[in-house]
Structure formats: C-alpha cells, structure tokens
Design a protein around this motif. Structure first.
Motif, PDB file in Angstrom:
ATOM      1  N   HIS A  17      -8.185  60.449  13.121  1.00  0.00           N
ATOM      2  CA  HIS A  17      -8.582  60.015  14.359  1.00  0.00           C
ATOM      3  C   HIS A  17      -7.869  60.698  15.376  1.00  0.00           C
ATOM      4  CE1 HIS A  17     -11.701  57.114  13.323  1.00  0.00           C
ATOM      5  NE2 HIS A  17     -11.124  56.523  12.596  1.00  0.00           N
ATOM      6  N   PRO A  18      -8.314  60.778  16.716  1.00  0.00           N
ATOM      7  CA  PRO A  18      -7.860  61.598  17.601  1.00  0.00           C
ATOM      8  C   PRO A  18      -6.395  60.957  18.213  1.00  0.00           C
ATOM      9  CG  PRO A  18      -9.669  60.827  18.630  1.00  0.00           C
ATOM     10  CD  PRO A  18      -9.753  60.548  17.060  1.00  0.00           C
ATOM     11  N   THR A  19      -5.708  60.463  17.412  1.00  0.00           N
ATOM     12  CA  THR A  19      -4.281  60.056  18.067  1.00  0.00           C
ATOM     13  C   THR A  19      -3.142  60.768  17.431  1.00  0.00           C
ATOM     14  OG1 THR A  19      -4.038  58.516  16.211  1.00  0.00           O
ATOM     15  CG2 THR A  19      -5.055  57.755  18.246  1.00  0.00           C
ATOM     16  N   GLU A  20      -3.470  62.024  16.620  1.00  0.00           N
ATOM     17  CA  GLU A  20      -2.335  62.638  16.040  1.00  0.00           C
ATOM     18  C   GLU A  20      -2.091  63.809  17.123  1.00  0.00           C
ATOM     19  OE1 GLU A  20       0.191  63.998  15.337  1.00  0.00           O
ATOM     20  OE2 GLU A  20      -0.082  63.028  13.214  1.00  0.00           O
ATOM     21  N   VAL A  21      -1.322  63.640  18.013  1.00  0.00           N
ATOM     22  CA  VAL A  21      -1.265  64.546  19.174  1.00  0.00           C
ATOM     23  C   VAL A  21      -0.097  65.740  18.891  1.00  0.00           C
ATOM     24  CG1 VAL A  21      -1.536  62.786  20.984  1.00  0.00           C
ATOM     25  CG2 VAL A  21       0.665  63.117  20.295  1.00  0.00           C
ATOM     26  N   GLN A  22       0.213  65.475  17.639  1.00  0.00           N
ATOM     27  CA  GLN A  22       1.441  66.795  17.260  1.00  0.00           C
ATOM     28  C   GLN A  22       0.555  67.814  16.684  1.00  0.00           C
ATOM     29  OE1 GLN A  22       3.798  66.035  18.817  1.00  0.00           O
ATOM     30  NE2 GLN A  22       3.787  63.991  18.663  1.00  0.00           N
ATOM     31  N   ARG A  23       0.953  69.122  17.031  1.00  0.00           N
ATOM     32  CA  ARG A  23       0.713  70.334  16.567  1.00  0.00           C
ATOM     33  C   ARG A  23       1.403  70.608  15.070  1.00  0.00           C
ATOM     34  NH1 ARG A  23       1.644  75.416  18.882  1.00  0.00           N
ATOM     35  NH2 ARG A  23       0.349  76.223  17.300  1.00  0.00           N
ATOM     36  N   LYS A  24       0.887  70.964  13.966  1.00  0.00           N
ATOM     37  CA  LYS A  24       1.490  71.175  12.983  1.00  0.00           C
ATOM     38  C   LYS A  24       2.803  72.102  13.228  1.00  0.00           C
ATOM     39  CE  LYS A  24       0.482  71.992   7.765  1.00  0.00           C
ATOM     40  NZ  LYS A  24       1.296  73.158   7.731  1.00  0.00           N
ATOM     41  N   GLY A  45      -3.799  58.503  12.923  1.00  0.00           N
ATOM     42  CA  GLY A  45      -3.132  59.524  13.939  1.00  0.00           C
ATOM     43  C   GLY A  45      -1.380  59.588  13.680  1.00  0.00           C
ATOM     44  N   GLU A  46      -0.858  59.416  14.830  1.00  0.00           N
ATOM     45  CA  GLU A  46       0.461  59.743  14.955  1.00  0.00           C
ATOM     46  C   GLU A  46       1.415  59.049  13.713  1.00  0.00           C
ATOM     47  OE1 GLU A  46       0.447  55.870  16.458  1.00  0.00           O
ATOM     48  OE2 GLU A  46      -0.829  57.380  16.689  1.00  0.00           O
ATOM     49  N   VAL A  47       0.952  57.773  13.416  1.00  0.00           N
ATOM     50  CA  VAL A  47       1.442  56.971  12.407  1.00  0.00           C
ATOM     51  C   VAL A  47       1.608  57.875  11.054  1.00  0.00           C
ATOM     52  CG1 VAL A  47       1.117  55.040  10.819  1.00  0.00           C
ATOM     53  CG2 VAL A  47       0.787  54.811  13.264  1.00  0.00           C
ATOM     54  N   GLY A  97       2.360  61.239  10.644  1.00  0.00           N
ATOM     55  CA  GLY A  97       3.385  61.747  10.872  1.00  0.00           C
ATOM     56  C   GLY A  97       4.615  60.944  10.898  1.00  0.00           C
ATOM     57  N   ALA A  98       4.855  59.827  11.657  1.00  0.00           N
ATOM     58  CA  ALA A  98       6.018  58.994  11.726  1.00  0.00           C
ATOM     59  C   ALA A  98       6.370  58.369  10.401  1.00  0.00           C
ATOM     60  CB  ALA A  98       5.918  57.793  12.694  1.00  0.00           C
ATOM     61  N   LYS A  99       5.273  58.062   9.500  1.00  0.00           N
ATOM     62  CA  LYS A  99       5.303  57.358   8.200  1.00  0.00           C
ATOM     63  C   LYS A  99       5.899  58.428   7.080  1.00  0.00           C
ATOM     64  CE  LYS A  99       3.034  52.810   8.668  1.00  0.00           C
ATOM     65  NZ  LYS A  99       2.082  52.210   7.898  1.00  0.00           N
ATOM     66  N   TYR A 100       5.164  59.511   7.134  1.00  0.00           N
ATOM     67  CA  TYR A 100       5.153  60.406   5.963  1.00  0.00           C
ATOM     68  C   TYR A 100       5.511  61.970   6.256  1.00  0.00           C
ATOM     69  CZ  TYR A 100       2.706  56.460   4.070  1.00  0.00           C
ATOM     70  OH  TYR A 100       2.029  55.478   3.977  1.00  0.00           O
ATOM     71  N   ARG A 106       5.881  55.855  20.331  1.00  0.00           N
ATOM     72  CA  ARG A 106       5.676  55.930  18.739  1.00  0.00           C
ATOM     73  C   ARG A 106       4.648  55.294  18.354  1.00  0.00           C
ATOM     74  NH1 ARG A 106      10.817  57.143  14.786  1.00  0.00           N
ATOM     75  NH2 ARG A 106       9.219  58.729  14.141  1.00  0.00           N
ATOM     76  N   ASN A 107       3.593  54.952  19.347  1.00  0.00           N
ATOM     77  CA  ASN A 107       2.241  54.599  18.949  1.00  0.00           C
ATOM     78  C   ASN A 107       1.213  54.895  20.087  1.00  0.00           C
ATOM     79  OD1 ASN A 107       3.412  52.565  20.689  1.00  0.00           O
ATOM     80  ND2 ASN A 107       2.129  51.017  19.901  1.00  0.00           N
ATOM     81  N   SER A 108       0.467  56.072  19.906  1.00  0.00           N
ATOM     82  CA  SER A 108      -0.381  56.522  20.792  1.00  0.00           C
ATOM     83  C   SER A 108      -1.847  55.988  20.688  1.00  0.00           C
ATOM     84  CB  SER A 108      -0.343  57.980  20.857  1.00  0.00           C
ATOM     85  OG  SER A 108      -0.918  58.376  19.594  1.00  0.00           O
TER      86      SER A 108
END
Length: 920
Positions: A145-152, A646-648, A650-653, A917-919
């Motif tokens: 879903h479009p909450t992953e605001v970070q580029r790889k 989403g951003e979770v 990246g934060a979790k894994y 840390r939650n978008s």
C-alpha cells in the motif's frame, strides 16, 4: 539507572547528528549549517522548557526562509529523523543483548518466555508443544500500500549505517579500527545526504515487488531458519527424549505484492507471472549461493569419514568428475545438487544463474525433491559421527528450502466482489443470453451458481470475445493455475474477496476458480482458499450470518474437505475505521470474531482469521503482541495471518535482528493465546454492555463530524496534505477508488496518512471523549469505576486504551491549528477545528481518568521519552510544510506550479512520516 541504560542511545544520536551537521556544513556551507543549528536549538528550547520566546524566534526564522533555504532545512530535519530511527533500533538490539548476556529472566513477548510459561503452567509438555506447531500457522503478509515512503536506495544507505553502529557496539575496537569506523560512518551519512530521497517517477507494481523482495534477501531467508533452529533447540533442551525435533514449516511470510488487484488496474496476469518469477529467482539464487559455500566447507575425505549409501549414490550421480574431488563424496554430492538446482533455475526462469554448474544436469521436479537430497546429506553426517556439521549452514539451508520452496512467499490474489459479479454476469450472459444475472435476487443467484459448480463444463469459450475486464480476470486465474504447475501449489494459497456482502460473493469466486481448473467439481478438489473479507461496520455485523449460510450449503462444505475443513476469514481494520471511527471499528471487529468463533464451532469448521492491519492505530496497528493476546477466546486456535503494511515493513524487518525479534513476537503471541486455559468465566455482561454504549456514542460523534457535517470534506482536503499525497510517487495504487473527493471513495490509507501528517491523528481517537462523557453522565455513581475495571481486567479494552494513549501523545493541536489556517472559509475552519479541539481534550481527559495516569504514556516511559526527543525535530518540518502548502496552492491558483516548492512538500512528507514512524 535508566539514564545509564539510555546513555549509549543518546551517544549514538549525538554522533549521527554531529556527522549530519558536518555533512551539511561541508556540502551546503557554513551559513546553511548555522541556520539549521539555530532552528534546532530554538525548537529544543521550546519543547524542553516551554520557552515562548524560543517559539516566536523559531517561527520568525522559518517564515523568512527562502525557497532554497527551505529545501535545505526540510532535508536536514528529515534525514535526522531517519538517523534517529536507526539509533533507536540499534538501542533495542543493544538492550535485548544486554538482558541475554546478564542471564535475565525471559521477557514477555519473547519466544523463550512463551515456551517457559507454557511448560511451567502445565498448558503443554515439550512433546505436546512440538505437536502444536505441526498444525500451527503464523503468517505476516507483506502488502504494497502507498505508505512506504522510503526509496530502496535510502534503505540501503541506512542499512550500512546500522551495521557500522552495530560493529561499534559489539566489539572493542582498536584506535585504528575506531578511526576506520568513524570514517565509514561519515561516508555513509554523506552518501545518504547525496542520495535522492524521493522517486522521480511513480512506482510500478514491479518496483513494489522489488522493494518487498529486499526484505527476504536481508532478513527472512536468513532469520527465519535461525528462529526455527532456536525453537527446536529449546524444545530439545526441555525434553531430551525428543531428540533433535524438526518442526513443520508453520511460519510463512506471505505477500500481496503483484497479486492484489482490488482497485489497482496495473496488476495484470503478466505482472503476476513476473512477480512470481522474481520471487523464484530470489529463492533459488539464495540456495545456489548457500550450496556454493557449503561445498567449500564440507571437504570431508572418504578415508577420514564414512558416508551412507544414499550419499554415495548422490556423489556417483553427480556430474562433478574432477580427480581432485574423487575422494570427497560430500563435495561431489553438493556439486550434483548445485547442478540440478542450476538446471531448475534455467527451466523455471529461462536463463542460467550467474554462477554456472560444473555440468548439465536434470532439473528438480519440486522443492521437496531438493529438500530430500539435502536430507540425505544431513542423515549421512548425523549417522557417521559428524552431527555437529549438520547444525550450521546445512541446517539453515534445509530449513529455508522447506519454508520458501521454489516460490519464496505464498502470493495472495485479491479482487473486489463487484468485479467478480460483473465477470460472472458476462460469462453467464454469453453462455446463455437472457440470464440477466445481476438482476437476480440473492437466492436465485446462489441457485444458479451452485448449478454451475455442480458441472465440470466451463462457461468461457475460446471463440467468444469478452470485455477487457472479464478477459483480464480470467487471465489472472489461468496464470495462478500455471503458477501451481510451475512452482508448486504453495505459490498461491488464497483468493480474497474484498467487500464481501453475501454468500453469492463466495460462490462467484468459486465459479471463476472452476474456469481456470483451480476448482474441479468431479474430484471435489479446491486448490486455493476462498477468503471473504469483511470490511465496513455493516459487513462485520453481517459476517457470521454469511458464514452460517455458506456452511449450510453441502456443496461448499464438500469443497472445504479439500482444505482440511479450514476456512479463512479476513477482517478489514482500515475501512471499518474510516466507516465508523476507532472505537466502533475495534468493537465491531471484536464482536465479529466472537460470533465467527461460535458459528465455526457449531459447524465443526476450523477458523483461521486474517487481520488486515495497517501500521497506524487508525488502521488497526499497534503492538502486535498485545493485539493478538487481546483476541476473543478461540479466535486464534494456533493459526493467524496479519498484514504488514507500508513503512511498518521497513521499521519491523529492515534490520535483520529487529526483524527476527518481530517474527518471534508473532510466534510467542500465537502460542500464548492458543494455549491459555479457557476462562473460568466469560467477559462480564456489564463490560459488554458498557462497551456497546461507548461504541454507539462514539459512532454518533464520529459520523456526525465526518459524514454529516456540511463542508467537512472541503475542510479535510484543504487542511491536510491529501492532494499532495495523491500526487506523490509512493505507490502504484490511486488514492481514491473513484475520481471524486468524497470521503466514502477515499482509500483508508491516504485518509489516515493525511491526518497523521498534520498531527491531528483523528482516525485513532475521535469520538472516545464524547462516548465517555455520555457514559459517565448516564452512570454518575459507578460509571468511572466500571471503566477502570474494564481497563484492568479486560485485555481488549486495555489494548484499545493503550493504542489511543500512544496516538494522542503524537497528536499536537497547536501544530494542527496551523494546518487548519489553510482552510479559506474562516467560519468553516473555526467550526470544525473547534469541534476537533474540544473532542481531543475530552478524549485525553477520559484516557487519563480511566488509566489513572497523570500524563499520557506514563505507563510506557520508553515510548514517552522517544516521542519527546523527536518532537523538536518534527516541529520545524510541520511548520515549513504548512508554509510550503500555502505557497504551492497560491501558485496553483495562479497557474504557476513551482517544482522546487512541490519537492519541498514531498520531502517534508517523507521526514514527518519517518519521525512519527507511522504514516498510515
């Protein structure tokens, strides 16, 4: 004592902040550094000392920024948020290691604690625990879903920084090593600063697949086998009679990325096929790399060690005829396995792996055949005095193959029931003109669908031209069938029906599965799970009724025999919240689960719940351990699936060790919940009645504001970054389901994302204050005492309050008021923001009253300290974002879009999301 424990965290943050400051000075000049430092110091003074003069000076500085200065400030504070996240993650790892080194008792939420508690309480003995895992399933499912605001690329830079910090923490460095580490950190921060934070083009689905695969490469492929090994070793230590147990592959990391078509027209059969091939390439590539290293390690000579007949047969069958390895049967066997796997790679993917085999060989027909050859290695070593050699890389590889197969991750398919209905209607109409399926009532629809399911005759004809939608859906299911044949049935397990309203929605999907051969009536075979998704408040209330009716249909019950008499049901947290507000959504979900447990028990069907949770509390987020423990009795039954969004993700894994810890938490919570003794007494009726009263009042308050207040839609679009989020390249899926600005059509993700950006967090708390006020007014004598008892004795209510406590602590109405000023209609602005402010105060007061805290987060000092430390770096970003929004919108009205201003807005969105840390 706490100050001492946190000293390393403060040191890391100071170090990274200093390196970032030095980088800004070197790259942008002394003036830019001085400006950013003045902003930082004033913001810290204001937050720490409530210094009004500091706030005025801060606002004066920020309001006077030029366009280029604004970009520099936004970038600096955004990157600091990213660096603070890295430092916090490393501190969590540091503290966990410190507990283990000190021999502390296992902490709640750890696998060691869950196992020890199960054994000490008598809930299960080691043998029973091993048996429990045979039928268990714990499955986090990655979604795009479009909450992953970070580029790889940004994530890659951050991984380097995390590893360098970790190295400083784990070993005593020589002066030369410390200097080299400092220099490497400086380079990594410089690289981060010089790496573009935002995407220049909108993500494609394949880009999202690539992002998701990076977590398998860095975390899952390595950490999941280690988790299994740890669990098996703990069971063996608890009961030596178990020997060396090998548990079933009950932890499965799933994915929606490339299979979720609901509202995403870019997920086609071709995309599905490519996603599956990309997953296969990652899995096989990992196995080949591990085999290559294993071959270099198992240099055992036949004169020094014996080998089983099966192992010798593998060596003889190997195409490796090098005279240098003629007396090394294990190496030759591994060369043969590698050659066969390389041939499998070529067969499945159409090209050779980067590292070629010694010679051509036959491909493996299945992952199970590869696993059997690896088992031959294992058994031979174990039988001939080399058991220690089985416990390293070979053990990890054997487990990886059994968990990830050739498919890597089960890929779910999802589509909206309305699409299924239209496709089935067209198929029926073309096959039998005049059917008019869409005009039939529910009973007539079900009768017609059951008639179709009773015959093996397909509806679709290769000689008929269908609409693009129908052709596309049929192609998806046919691609799924081919995936089963190519990668194994584990490649696609589930087909999910969004917006399930009634029994016909399940039967329509069954008919479409039959068209592709995934359901075969004559064999009573069903190759995938048919999973209804209940999302809105009304759907949740109707869920058990739908399942009651479907279970009453013998033909459907017959299909469940092929699925081990197990039915999965997905519950949607996002849309139910947008529909009815936080409190009513949580209560409707809890009631639906309880009713489903009863319905399934009555019909003798095993229930597996799939929780569609987002990262934010407004979308069902919050600590996973507490959320699972708060499930109604009987709702877990050893099996649970939940989305990681989403951003979770990246934060979790993103960090392997943090990822391992999060996987452990899911297993520990599932174990603890499934094995807890049945309650001596059900939840007191007084609790249930009180919760219903609170829910009714909260629902009225929430609906009254969001759906029944004239002008609220306009207020939302003008006071938040929703318009800019819709234009940001943060996902392949449109922000709305239809081309309107209606709240009903907006996706839940950008809805929550927008409220979090402007620090209102409305979806995570609105309505609770009004509900408690009304409840206490109706029960002045015992109302508060009852709510306090509910918080103490009822995990469900306690978790609701804990999550609300966290969300309220991240809310800042002083900053939110600046966003409200963007609303041009002053009367509308004052009316709606006044209601939000009043409800916020009422909600904070209610939470403090019920929990007995004097301040928010008193019960969670670690999170409280983290949030307090972040705010001085978030406040400038919010302030600048408001000013940029004003300039951008003024320019847009004058038909003069400034791309630099738009860039600043997008960077600020990224920074605020990282800081919170939650978008969404």
């Amino acid at each position: 004592m706490n100050q001492d424990k946190d000293a390393p965290l403060r040191d890391d943050i100071r170090l990274l902040g200093r390196l970032l400051g030095d980088t800004v000075r070197d790259q942008q000049g002394e003036a830019a550094f001085g400006l950013i430092e003045r902003i930082r110091q004033n913001s810290v003074r204001f937050r720490r000392d409530d210094d009004i003069a500091a706030r005025r000076e801060l606002e004066d500085i920020l309001d006077a920024l030029s366009r280029e200065q604004t970009i520099q400030v936004v970038r600096a504070f955004s990157y600091f948020s990213h660096l603070a996240n890295i430092a916090e993650d490393q501190h969590h790892i540091r503290r966990s290691r410190a507990h283990l080194i000190a021999g502390s008792a296992p902490r709640e939420g750890s696998l060691a604690h869950a196992l020890q508690h199960a054994l000490d309480s008598g809930a299960a003995d080691p043998a029973a625990l091993a048996g429990f895992f045979d039928g268990a399933l714990v499955s986090p499912v990655l979604t795009a879903h479009p909450t992953e605001v970070q580029r790889k690329s940004i994530l890659n830079c951050e991984t380097v920084i995390a590893r360098l910090l970790d190295a400083r923490d784990r070993m005593q460095l020589t002066p030369e090593e410390a200097e080299a580490n400092d220099e490497a950190l400086r380079r990594a921060v410089l690289t981060l600063w010089q790496t573009r934070m935002l995407r220049t083009a909108k993500l494609s689905v394949i880009d999202e697949v690539n992002n998701g695969l990076s977590y398998f490469e860095t975390t899952f492929l390595r950490e999941l086998p280690r988790l299994y090994a740890s669990l098996e070793d703990r069971l063996a230590a608890a009961d030596p009679a178990l020997g060396a147990p090998e548990l079933a592959a009950f932890v499965q990391v799933g994915s929606w990325i490339g299979g979720d078509r609901d509202g995403n027209p870019f997920v086609t059969a071709e995309v599905l096929e490519r996603a599956l091939a990309m997953q296969c390439a990652v899995a096989l590539g990992h196995y080949l790399d591990e085999l290559h290293i294993l071959g270099s390690q198992l240099s055992l000579g036949i004169g020094l060690v014996s080998a089983s007949d099966a192992l010798l047969a593998l060596a003889e069958a190997s195409p490796d005829h090098s005279p240098h390895r003629s007396d090394e049967p294990y190496r030759r066997a591994i060369s043969g396995i590698y050659a066969r796997l390389a041939a499998t790679y070529r067969s499945l993917l159409g090209h050779d792996p980067l590292r070629h085999a010694v010679a051509v060989a036959q491909p493996y027909p299945s992952a199970a055949a590869l696993a059997e050859d690896l088992d031959v290695l294992h058994r031979s070593l174990a039988a001939n005095g080399s058991a220690a050699l089985t416990r390293g890389r070979l053990r990890q590889l054997r487990r990886a193959v059994k968990v990830f197969g050739f498919h890597l991750a089960p890929l779910d398919l999802r589509q909206n029931s309305d699409v299924h209905e239209r496709v089935v209607a067209e198929l029926l109409e073309r096959a039998c003109p005049g059917t008019a399926y869409s005009g039939l009532d529910e009973d007539a629809r079900c009768a017609l669908l059951l008639e179709e399911l009773a015959t093996a005759r397909p509806l679709a004809s290769p000689h008929v031209r269908y609409s693009d939608e129908t052709a596309g859906e049929l192609a998806i299911f046919r691609a799924a069938r081919q995936a089963h044949l190519r990668y194994g049935t584990a490649a696609i397990h589930n087909c999910i029906i969004s917006k399930t309203d009634d029994v016909s929605d399940l039967l329509e999907l069954a008919v479409l599965l039959k068209e592709a051969g995934l359901l075969r009536p004559l064999e009573n075979a069903l190759d995938v799970n048919i999973v209804p998704l209940f999302e809105t408040i009304g759907d949740l209330e109707n869920a058990s009724g739908v399942m009651e009716r479907i279970f009453s249909i013998p033909a459907y019950r017959g299909l469940l025999e092929a699925r081990a008499h197990t039915q999965e049901v997905m519950l949607g947290y996002s849309d139910s919240n947008k529909d009815g507000g936080f409190l009513t959504s949580g209560w409707a979900l809890y009631k639906a689960e309880g009713e489903l447990v009863d319905t399934f028990a009555r019909h003798g069907v095993r229930l597996r719940l799939f929780h569609g949770r987002g990262g934010s509390v407004g979308r069902g987020g919050g600590p996973s351990y507490q959320a699972i423990l708060a499930q109604p009795e009987g709702a877990v039954q050893g099996q649970i699936r939940l989305t990681e969004q989403g951003e979770v993700i990246g934060a979790k894994y993103g960090n392997p060790e943090v990822g391992r810890r999060n996987l452990e938490v899911l297993v520990a919570a599932t174990l603890a919940t499934s094995l807890r003794p049945a309650s001596a007494a059900p939840t007191p009726p007084a609790f249930l009645d009180a919760m219903q009263a609170l829910s009714d009042a909260a629902f009225a308050a929430y609906r009254g504001l969001v759906y029944e207040t004239a002008g609220f839609e306009r207020y939302f679009w003008e006071s938040t970054v929703i318009s800019e989020i819709a234009a940001l390249n943060i996902g392949s899926r449109p922000a709305s389901r239809k081309k309107t600005t209606a709240i009903e059509d907006l996706r839940a993700i950008p809805w929550v994302f927008s409220w979090s950006q402007c620090r209102v967090m409305l979806p995570g708390w609105y309505g609770f204050g009004s509900a408690v006020r009304d409840f206490l007014a109706a029960r002045p004598d015992d109302g508060l005492a009852l709510l306090q008892r509910m918080n103490t004795e009822w995990p469900f209510f306690q978790t609701l309050l804990s999550n609300m406590d966290m969300v309220l602590s991240k809310t800042d109405l002083a900053i939110a008021s600046r966003y409200a000023e963007l609303v041009k209609d002053a009367a509308l602005r004052e009316a709606i923001f006044g209601r939000i402010r009043a409800e916020h105060q009422a909600t904070v007061d209610a939470v403090l009253q019920i929990t007995g805290q004097t301040e928010l987060l008193d019960a969670n000092p670690l999170l409280k300290r983290s949030i307090r430390n972040r705010f001085p770096y978030l406040d400038p970003l919010n302030h600048v974002q408001v000013e940029l929004l004003r300039r951008h919108r003024d320019a847009a009205e004058a038909n003069g879009i400034d791309e630099r201003i738009r860039l600043g807005i997008h960077i600020s969105i990224n920074g605020i999301a990282a800081g919170l840390r939650n978008s969404g």
